[in-house]
Design a protein around this motif. Structure first.
Motif, PDB file in Angstrom:
ATOM      1  N   ILE A   1      44.366  74.970 -26.942  1.00 51.63           N
ATOM      2  CA  ILE A   1      43.015  75.305 -27.402  1.00 51.63           C
ATOM      3  C   ILE A   1      42.181  74.027 -27.531  1.00 51.63           C
ATOM      4  CG2 ILE A   1      41.705  76.622 -29.092  1.00 51.63           C
ATOM      5  CD1 ILE A   1      44.391  77.644 -30.217  1.00 51.63           C
ATOM      6  N   ASN A   2      40.991  74.047 -26.967  1.00 51.93           N
ATOM      7  CA  ASN A   2      40.046  72.958 -27.216  1.00 51.93           C
ATOM      8  C   ASN A   2      39.614  73.022 -28.680  1.00 51.93           C
ATOM      9  OD1 ASN A   2      40.002  71.936 -24.581  1.00 51.93           O
ATOM     10  ND2 ASN A   2      38.480  73.465 -23.947  1.00 51.93           N
ATOM     11  N   ARG A   3      39.535  71.885 -29.328  1.00 48.71           N
ATOM     12  CA  ARG A   3      39.213  71.869 -30.751  1.00 48.71           C
ATOM     13  C   ARG A   3      37.866  72.535 -31.040  1.00 48.71           C
ATOM     14  NH1 ARG A   3      37.538  72.721 -34.769  1.00 48.71           N
ATOM     15  NH2 ARG A   3      37.632  71.626 -36.763  1.00 48.71           N
ATOM     16  N   GLU A   4      36.914  72.379 -30.138  1.00 47.96           N
ATOM     17  CA  GLU A   4      35.594  72.958 -30.384  1.00 47.96           C
ATOM     18  C   GLU A   4      35.612  74.486 -30.379  1.00 47.96           C
ATOM     19  OE1 GLU A   4      34.317  72.226 -25.725  1.00 47.96           O
ATOM     20  OE2 GLU A   4      33.331  71.143 -27.346  1.00 47.96           O
ATOM     21  N   ASP A   5      36.722  75.072 -29.888  1.00 48.89           N
ATOM     22  CA  ASP A   5      36.844  76.526 -29.859  1.00 48.89           C
ATOM     23  C   ASP A   5      37.588  77.081 -31.077  1.00 48.89           C
ATOM     24  OD1 ASP A   5      35.539  76.665 -27.395  1.00 48.89           O
ATOM     25  OD2 ASP A   5      37.405  76.339 -26.290  1.00 48.89           O
ATOM     26  N   ILE A   6      37.956  76.203 -32.016  1.00 50.44           N
ATOM     27  CA  ILE A   6      38.614  76.644 -33.255  1.00 50.44           C
ATOM     28  C   ILE A   6      37.591  76.552 -34.380  1.00 50.44           C
ATOM     29  CG2 ILE A   6      40.557  76.286 -34.832  1.00 50.44           C
ATOM     30  CD1 ILE A   6      41.934  74.719 -32.574  1.00 50.44           C
ATOM     31  N   PHE A   7      37.286  77.676 -34.994  1.00 52.93           N
ATOM     32  CA  PHE A   7      36.193  77.713 -35.968  1.00 52.93           C
ATOM     33  C   PHE A   7      36.657  77.668 -37.420  1.00 52.93           C
ATOM     34  CE2 PHE A   7      34.648  79.757 -32.084  1.00 52.93           C
ATOM     35  CZ  PHE A   7      33.573  78.933 -31.812  1.00 52.93           C
ATOM     36  N   SER A   8      37.961  77.851 -37.660  1.00 47.79           N
ATOM     37  CA  SER A   8      38.450  77.805 -39.037  1.00 47.79           C
ATOM     38  C   SER A   8      39.949  77.532 -39.042  1.00 47.79           C
ATOM     39  CB  SER A   8      38.181  79.131 -39.764  1.00 47.79           C
ATOM     40  OG  SER A   8      38.989  80.171 -39.215  1.00 47.79           O
ATOM     41  N   GLU A   9      40.420  77.060 -40.194  1.00 51.18           N
ATOM     42  CA  GLU A   9      41.849  76.825 -40.373  1.00 51.18           C
ATOM     43  C   GLU A   9      42.627  78.137 -40.269  1.00 51.18           C
ATOM     44  OE1 GLU A   9      44.745  75.049 -43.873  1.00 51.18           O
ATOM     45  OE2 GLU A   9      42.670  74.337 -43.752  1.00 51.18           O
ATOM     46  N   GLU A  10      42.025  79.219 -40.764  1.00 47.52           N
ATOM     47  CA  GLU A  10      42.671  80.535 -40.714  1.00 47.52           C
ATOM     48  C   GLU A  10      42.877  80.982 -39.267  1.00 47.52           C
ATOM     49  OE1 GLU A  10      41.140  79.797 -44.576  1.00 47.52           O
ATOM     50  OE2 GLU A  10      40.065  79.792 -42.660  1.00 47.52           O
ATOM     51  N   GLU A  11      41.917  80.649 -38.407  1.00 44.43           N
ATOM     52  CA  GLU A  11      42.025  81.009 -36.990  1.00 44.43           C
ATOM     53  C   GLU A  11      43.200  80.281 -36.335  1.00 44.43           C
ATOM     54  OE1 GLU A  11      39.235  80.594 -33.039  1.00 44.43           O
ATOM     55  OE2 GLU A  11      38.254  80.939 -34.970  1.00 44.43           O
ATOM     56  N   LEU A  12      43.358  78.993 -36.656  1.00 40.81           N
ATOM     57  CA  LEU A  12      44.485  78.233 -36.121  1.00 40.81           C
ATOM     58  C   LEU A  12      45.803  78.742 -36.671  1.00 40.81           C
ATOM     59  CD1 LEU A  12      45.643  75.957 -34.422  1.00 40.81           C
ATOM     60  CD2 LEU A  12      45.167  74.371 -36.292  1.00 40.81           C
ATOM     61  N   GLN A  13      45.815  79.070 -37.965  1.00 41.82           N
ATOM     62  CA  GLN A  13      47.022  79.607 -38.590  1.00 41.82           C
ATOM     63  C   GLN A  13      47.414  80.927 -37.918  1.00 41.82           C
ATOM     64  OE1 GLN A  13      49.005  78.229 -41.266  1.00 41.82           O
ATOM     65  NE2 GLN A  13      50.278  79.771 -40.324  1.00 41.82           N
ATOM     66  N   TYR A  14      46.443  81.749 -37.607  1.00 41.13           N
ATOM     67  CA  TYR A  14      46.717  83.019 -36.938  1.00 41.13           C
ATOM     68  C   TYR A  14      47.325  82.770 -35.561  1.00 41.13           C
ATOM     69  CZ  TYR A  14      45.924  87.568 -34.733  1.00 41.13           C
ATOM     70  OH  TYR A  14      46.098  88.742 -34.072  1.00 41.13           O
ATOM     71  N   ALA A  15      46.785  81.795 -34.837  1.00 43.20           N
ATOM     72  CA  ALA A  15      47.301  81.455 -33.507  1.00 43.20           C
ATOM     73  C   ALA A  15      48.754  80.991 -33.586  1.00 43.20           C
ATOM     74  CB  ALA A  15      46.432  80.387 -32.864  1.00 43.20           C
ATOM     75  N   ILE A  16      49.074  80.232 -34.634  1.00 35.32           N
ATOM     76  CA  ILE A  16      50.434  79.729 -34.806  1.00 35.32           C
ATOM     77  C   ILE A  16      51.385  80.874 -35.124  1.00 35.32           C
ATOM     78  CG2 ILE A  16      51.918  78.324 -36.312  1.00 35.32           C
ATOM     79  CD1 ILE A  16      49.469  76.433 -36.618  1.00 35.32           C
ATOM     80  N   GLN A  17      50.968  81.750 -36.021  1.00 37.49           N
ATOM     81  CA  GLN A  17      51.839  82.868 -36.436  1.00 37.49           C
ATOM     82  C   GLN A  17      52.040  83.855 -35.285  1.00 37.49           C
ATOM     83  OE1 GLN A  17      53.469  83.146 -39.253  1.00 37.49           O
ATOM     84  NE2 GLN A  17      52.535  81.492 -40.412  1.00 37.49           N
ATOM     85  N   LYS A  18      50.951  84.164 -34.594  1.00 34.02           N
ATOM     86  CA  LYS A  18      51.019  85.162 -33.527  1.00 34.02           C
ATOM     87  C   LYS A  18      51.651  84.576 -32.267  1.00 34.02           C
ATOM     88  CE  LYS A  18      48.163  88.367 -30.867  1.00 34.02           C
ATOM     89  NZ  LYS A  18      46.783  88.774 -30.518  1.00 34.02           N
ATOM     90  N   GLY A  19      51.359  83.300 -32.036  1.00 36.66           N
ATOM     91  CA  GLY A  19      51.856  82.693 -30.810  1.00 36.66           C
ATOM     92  C   GLY A  19      50.970  83.064 -29.658  1.00 36.66           C
TER      93      GLY A  19
END
Length: 502
Positions: A484-502
């Motif tokens: 993921i490009n950093r500019e496409d991550i809008f919140s910590e929760e969004e990144l956490q979701y990506a990590i959990q979901k894979g």
């Protein structure tokens, strides 16, 4: 549920000096019944000294301690225990081959009339304690069958076996994953509801805001602030700890990176032993590439494979468009890589050696003349790095083991800067350092990238990863699930979701 209002512990005007240097200056701290009160500050702020006075390790020079409004004298650890004060240390004190019950009552085992250890009584008491704490495990099982999160719970149960009413927790989440931390926090809330008062010490400010009712900040042995955590922001806490306004260290700063030709290409890296599956990515000069994932996802295994510590079965590593076979750290160094490992004390430093010797270790061959090491050049390199990296030390010959965690980490990074690699591999580069050192290390990583160094960074602290990365690779079960490009991550929760979901 306990109403958090009644003051249970008061430490008033506590002062302490060592060798005529005042390390605590009339410090005040109070703890309410059924409260989680965070005590934070940088290294040398006085947190440990204050808690050692409360637990009887040190004697105060002046001031007084009151419990339930009554003045008490705590001159040695047994006085603290008698007053219901217990501490859970960062390092575990459990014996893996002993049962849960045996660990809880170690050195205070119930005895029979004849003076022998009464195992049945030990099991019975342990079961009653575990039931009271809502820890649903059989006390007769050995603790080596349980995860690190449960070890932390067993340490707490051990501390509470002395009928403690005040629990001091020193960096309790340092070795826990995010899910394990949640288990611990749920348990702490249960203790709070039972009227146990908790002093929580941590360098992880996000956790402090999440779990603590109030926060007290110390700086240079003095009170700076005591406030309800709900009234504080992360930035306010950090600025009060470091004593200055932050230069947006934890805000993402978009950087322009010339992605013409990657300096590093990894193609289909596989390792059955280390559970790596078709790892492929590219890294560009001047880029900071973050790696995110749960514990066991393969983060460390990737960088250690690149550095020649771990072997891989198949795949290709290319540096500057040249295929390289890296089978040892020595080969990795020759190819322009450097690794800042997760555990600086066992993997990154020789603790009994000086700052100078640690910094110069990777470049001894470069400093060697016809017969001897060029000591003058070595001193100059070391002194320049100490100055530019703001390493707080008594001098280049001070042993590294006497430095704070943050300054030790700067020495680890400094020795690789002296080696002048093109690619930095950084595994949890700010782990176990205070917030002041953390901001300095983040700025240092940015400055290396601005000098066109390519950097791979692993961090369990998502806010840190988001603040510093240009792109983030998400790992799950040894595979890259997303980039993921950093500019496409809008919140910590969004990144956490990506990590959990894979």
């Amino acid at each position: 549920m306990i109403k958090v209002s009644e003051v249970f512990l008061k430490m008033e005007n506590i002062s302490k000096s060592f060798n005529k240097i005042k390390v605590l200056k009339e410090v005040n701290f109070e703890l309410r019944k059924g409260e989680i009160h965070a005590l934070v500050g940088g290294n040398g702020a006085g947190k440990s000294t204050l808690m050692k006075i409360l637990t009887g390790v040190y004697k105060k020079d002046s001031g007084k301690i009151l419990i339930n409004g009554t003045k008490v004298e705590i001159n040695e650890p047994k006085d603290a225990k008698a007053n219901g004060i217990a501490m859970v240390f960062q390092e575990f004190s459990l014996v893996p081959t002993l049962t849960i019950a045996q660990n809880i009552f170690l050195n205070q085992e119930p005895k029979s009339r004849l003076g022998f250890i009464d195992d049945k009584k030990c099991l019975k008491r342990a079961q009653a304690l575990l039931n009271n704490l809502n820890i649903d495990v059989p006390p007769a099982e050995t603790i080596d069958k349980y995860s690190v999160a449960y070890w932390q719970l067993f340490e707490i149960a051990k501390a509470l076996s002395y009928n403690s009413k005040i629990l001091i927790m020193d960096e309790p989440t340092s070795s826990l994953s995010e899910s394990e931390t949640e288990i611990l926090f749920d348990f702490m809330k249960q203790l709070k509801d039972k009227g146990i008062s908790i002093i929580y010490i941590s360098h992880r400010m996000e956790e402090v805001l999440k779990i603590a009712d109030r926060v007290t900040i110390l700086r240079n042995g003095e009170n700076v602030l005591t406030e309800n955590s709900s009234n504080l922001t992360l930035e306010q806490i950090i600025e009060n700890i470091v004593g200055r306004e932050l230069e947006h260290s934890f805000e993402w700063q978009k950087r322009e990176i010339g992605r013409k030709e990657p300096i590093l290409k990894v193609k289909n890296l596989n390792s059955k032993r280390y559970n790596l599956k078709n790892i492929s990515f590219e890294l560009y000069p001047g880029e900071i590439l973050g790696i995110a994932g749960l514990m066991g996802s393969g983060r460390t295994e990737i960088v250690e494979s690149l550095f020649g510590i771990k072997s891989y079965d198949s795949g290709e590593i290319m540096i500057n468009n040249k295929k390289v076979g890296i089978e040892s750290p020595q080969e990795a160094l020759r190819e322009g890589l450097a690794l800042v490992p997760e555990n600086r004390r066992t993997q990154g430093l020789i603790l009994d050696h000086s700052v100078k010797n640690n910094i110069l270790l990777p470049i001894l061959k470069k400093l060697k003349g016809k017969l001897f090491i060029n000591d003058k050049e070595g001193r100059n390199i070391t002194e320049k790095l100490i100055e530019t990296m703001s390493i707080k030390t008594d001098g280049i010959n001070q042993k590294v083991k006497f430095l704070s965690g943050g300054n030790q980490q700067k020495v680890v990074i400094g020795k690789w800067i002296a080696h002048q690699p093109e690619i930095f591999l950084m595994d949890e580069p700010t782990i176990g350092v205070d917030i002041g050192a953390k901001t300095e290390i983040i700025e240092l990583i940015r400055s290396l990238a601005n000098e066109n160094k390519a950097i791979i960074i692993i961090s369990s602290e998502l806010q840190e990863l988001m603040a510093i990365s240009d792109r983030i690779i998400v790992l799950k079960n040894g595979s890259i699930s997303r980039t993921i490009n950093r500019e496409d991550i809008f919140s910590e929760e969004e990144l956490q979701y990506a990590i959990q979901k894979g």
